[in-house]
Design an enzyme around this catalytic site. Structure first.
Site: not given
Ligand code: SF4
Ligand code: SF4
Length: 362
Positions: A146, A170, A203, A210, A226, A235, A253
């Protein structure tokens, strides 16, 4: 060092076997041609979507050129390690989502509830490199986990560890996305593995789930929106317009991951390092907000959470305690008392967020 194709092929198979013995779920091998990833990286940086993560920009295109980073590199050994704590049962995704509605609950990203994965993976990758050296003698390598200078995800994707989901993480058909990754850059021309096919199809559950609309489209993440960035990397002050969207997510999250159907295949950790510590999977915000700096440092010793320090910890919790007002606990006596107890905190950052939080309960 010059090794025959037969020796390299036998060595590659042995590396994968040793990796599994060391606790990795899968080890694969990629070449270092990331030319296809360069335009996307540049566009993301140009748009400023990396926010305050200056180290992303500082390494520039070196990130896409492993041989410039570590001269002599011709292959990358990629590895992934499952981290879902064994205590999580089959209903873990529903339970995690339910905690987001609990105004008392402190929601901490699942990956951060155990030991710091950087240390665990780095040590195991070093052991893997040691085994290679025992087998063939000295060779050139460098271990990363990372780590900003390396474009970890495109390399992992290239090696076939999985495909990039629309949330940019991934995904693996057998393991979802709840795993850590690390890599060893090597100067050995090992045989490479094929990439995996993508299986997101139609999907878009992660984009819908989010809470901050940080996923602008398939594979396009605005880090500045995010919650992982806002609660861990940022920070300073959390932008006021973003605060209500954080809910009770006080460190990272997981929403885009719990929404992803592939995570019904997420695998439990095989190492005890990722077991939950200090009840972080069921902790209350008031209890965590009460930790002194000394308690924070002691309790979070060896945890990735310690990296953000006590001040940012209080900042995040203050936002969560403020948001408890809209989760059904407006004016809750224990929450208001906890916030008031920090009104004279020496940090401007903490006091400002506490003031905001109290105003939500007003
Ligand atoms: S589009 Fe669907 S299958 Fe692809 S990462 Fe998002 S939730 Fe997972
Ligand atoms: S971690 Fe949370 S805020 Fe960040 S992209 Fe995924 S759902 Fe959205």
């Amino acid at each position: 060092m010059s090794l025959s194709p037969e020796v390299l092929s036998t060595l590659a198979a042995a590396i994968k076997r040793w990796g599994r013995e060391l606790g990795f779920a899968e080890v694969r091998i990629a070449d270092i041609d990331l030319a296809a990833a360069e335009p996307g990286l540049q566009a993301w940086l140009d748009a400023g979507m990396h926010g305050e993560m200056d180290y992303m920009a500082a390494h520039g295109m070196k990130r896409a050129r492993p041989a410039e980073l570590v001269p002599g590199t011709v292959r990358v050994i990629t590895a992934r390690m499952d981290y879902l704590p064994p205590s999580q049962d089959a209903d873990w995704r529903a339970r995690e989502r339910a905690r987001l509605d609990d105004p008392q609950a402190a929601v901490i990203s699942v990956y951060a509830r155990g030991r710091d994965y950087h240390k665990v993976l780095r040590a195991r990758l070093q052991q893997l490199a040691d085994r290679v050296r025992n087998e063939i003698g000295e060779f050139g390598y460098r271990v990363f986990t990372d780590s900003a200078p390396v474009m970890e995800l495109p390399l992992a994707e290239k090696s076939g560890l999985g495909w990039r989901g629309k949330h940019t993480l991934l995904l693996n058909r057998d393991a979802g996305s709840m795993f850590f990754m690390g890599e060893i850059l090597v100067d050995l021309p090992l045989p490479v593995d094929a990439p995996a096919d993508a299986h997101c199809g139609q999907c878009s559950a992660c984009i819908t789930a989010c809470p901050t609309n940080a996923i602008l489209g398939p594979g396009r993440l605005d880090a500045r929106r995010c919650i992982s960035y806002l609660t861990i990397e940022l920070k300073g002050s959390i932008p006021e317009e973003m605060r209500p969207l954080l809910g009770n997510r006080v460190y990272g999250c997981d929403d885009c991951q719990t929404a992803c159907p592939w995570n019904k295949f997420a695998q439990r950790a095989t190492l005890p390092d990722f077991d939950e510590r200090h009840g972080l999977g069921s902790a209350s915000m008031v209890a965590l907000f009460g930790w002194t700096e000394e308690e924070f440092n002691r309790n979070m010793e060896g945890s990735p959470i310690r990296r953000i320090g006590h001040e940012r910890w209080l900042r995040n919790l203050a936002v969560g305690l403020g948001n408890a007002a809209t989760l059904g606990a407006r004016g809750d006596a224990a929450i208001v008392a906890a916030l008031r107890s920090r009104l004279d905190h020496p940090s401007d950052l903490v006091r400002e967020h506490v003031g905001w939080a109290l105003a939500q309960h007003g």
